[in-house]
Write an enzyme that holds these catalytic residues in place. Structure first.
Site, short mmCIF file in Angstrom:
data_model
loop_
_atom_site.label_atom_id
_atom_site.label_comp_id
_atom_site.label_asym_id
_atom_site.label_seq_id
_atom_site.Cartn_x
_atom_site.Cartn_y
_atom_site.Cartn_z
CE LYS A 72 -3.90 2.02 2.61
NZ LYS A 72 -4.83 1.80 3.74
CB SER A 145 -7.97 3.63 2.90
OG SER A 145 -7.20 2.98 3.90
CB SER A 169 -8.73 0.72 5.75
OG SER A 169 -9.49 1.89 5.97
#
Length: 435
Positions: A72, A145, A169
């Site tokens: 990420k 996210s 997330s």
């Protein structure tokens, strides 16, 4: 192909370089439809694959030797740009690996690139970057996210990816993309080198195709083995308070009921934890002011660089009274004790991962009604380990269930989750270990 399957193939003589080339070709095939990758590290990934080829030939392979992994874009990878999903500041090459990345690198993982995320993981996609789309239906969001990581695994680009989770997330996009996402116990995976959203609520963990792969990766991220024996038929506490209530979400509730029917061999117990009713409100009272302190200098320097929704959340946090923050800290302790008290009676707590399938756009952060984090938020507030795994579909879109376990008992949660996974019809091997 699972990470475990790849390792078996490599041990039989398959070439990691070919698999990494396949992963890089898959990125090109899917992009920009998915918008899952912020940066692809082709040259360094191929160099790492060459080293993995040599290690397999020399019989010095490590636990993830040659397995493609995506990271990420909040997490530092040495030499690769970190972009944070924002336009507040330009992407900046990281000087060093975050410790969790260093552990993956030391285990032989091939780091193929950085995955897109909502802006600073704060629930909003920056318009100039865009949301990540769902591999099951690219007109819908992959969730956030950690949507880029979830989409990369869900599309079969990589078998493993890393995400972060402050209110769901990892688990929310995993559910939307039909894969497994694990939020470990608080503090189990180091967060240095990961841009924070909330010091009290942040976690990092794996996204994978099945529970055993998630266990294998968590063992590397945490630096300890994740092997445990599981009850043949776990005692599962069903949190009916987390079932969606809105009429438009009845199909999700029905999919969850069908999943419970397939878990008939387990002992299902209806569990009520009244303290969970205020968990998400307390979470937001911690999240908003902590995020605003984290962003204070950036906001002062370039407020116009944020997406409007992110900026408004940061500014709202400046105005939240300190008394509400202190009350939320006390509420977190109360909810933590109440959740932990349920585990002598059951091995797992079960909820819908998200009360609806993937929408076309990421919804706003909220704590009322069938909010996106209806079931996921409490585990961030309390620090309990929780994972989501696929359990069905609504109109062709994946539906996931969430399983939470006792504090610090991540290996036991993973072992029991594999039993649940088998009951639901997803094949899985025993929980993996790492050196």
């Amino acid at each position: 192909m699972s990470a475990r399957g790849l390792l078996e193939r490599y041990a039989s003589g398959d070439d990691p370089c070919e698999e990494v080339e396949r992963a890089l070709a898959a990125v090109e095939e899917w992009e920009p439809r998915l918008n899952a990758f912020a940066h692809v590290a082709r040259d360094s990934a191929l160099a790492q694959a060459e080293e993995s080829r040599r290690r397999w030939r020399d019989d010095t392979a490590r636990p993830l030797e040659g397995v493609p992994v995506a990271i990420k874009d909040l997490i530092d990878v040495a030499g690769q740009p970190t972009g944070w999903g924002t336009k507040v500041e330009p992407p900046r090459p990281a000087r060093a690996d975050a410790p969790l990345v260093a552990r993956l690198r030391a285990a032989g993982a091939v780091l193929i690139g950085k995955t897109n995320c909502l802006e600073y993981a704060y629930g909003v996609a920056h318009l100039e970057i865009g949301q990540t789309n769902n591999p099951h239906d690219p007109s819908r969001t992959a969730g956030g996210s950690s949507g880029g990581s979830a989409a990369a695994v869900g599309a079969g680009i990589v078998p493993l990816a890393v995400g972060t989770d402050t209110g769901g997330s990892i688990r929310i996009p995993a559910a939307h993309c039909g894969i497994v996402g694990l939020k470990p116990s608080y503090g189990l995976v180091p967060l240095e080198g990961v841009f924070p959203l909330s010091w009290t609520l942040d976690h990092a963990g794996p996204l994978a195709g099945d529970v055993a792969d998630a266990a294998l990766m968590l063992g590397v991220l945490a630096g300890q083995a994740m092997a445990a024996s599981a009850p043949r038929a776990p005692r599962i506490g069903v949190l009916r308070a987390h079932w969606p209530a809105a009429a438009e979400n009845r199909a999700t509730a029905a999919a969850m009921d069908a999943a419970l029917y397939r878990l008939g061999a387990a002992e299902l117990v209806e569990v009520t934890i009244p303290e969970l009713g205020g968990a998400n409100a307390a979470l937001l009272d911690l999240l908003l002011p902590e995020a605003s302190v984290i962003h204070r200098d950036l906001h002062a320097r370039n407020p116009g660089g944020y997406a409007p929704g992110t900026r408004s959340q940061i500014e709202a946090g400046f105005d939240l009274p300190a008394t509400r923050y202190v009350d939320a800290m006390r509420e977190a302790a109360r909810v933590r004790a109440a959740v932990e008290a349920a585990f002598p009676r059951v091995d797992l707590l079960l909820s819908p991962a998200v009360p609806f399938p993937a929408p076309h756009e990421d919804p706003e952060i909220g704590d009322a009604g069938d909010s996106e984090m209806l079931a996921s938020g409490f585990a961030n507030l309390t620090g309990h380990p929780a994972l989501t795994l696929p359990c069905g579909a609504v109109d062709g879109l994946p539906v996931g269930l969430q399983l939470a376990g006792p504090l610090g008992r991540d290996a036991a949660l993973l072992a029991a989750a594999q039993v649940v996974e088998r009951m639901l019809g997803r094949a899985s091997d025993t929980v993996g270990t790492t050196d």
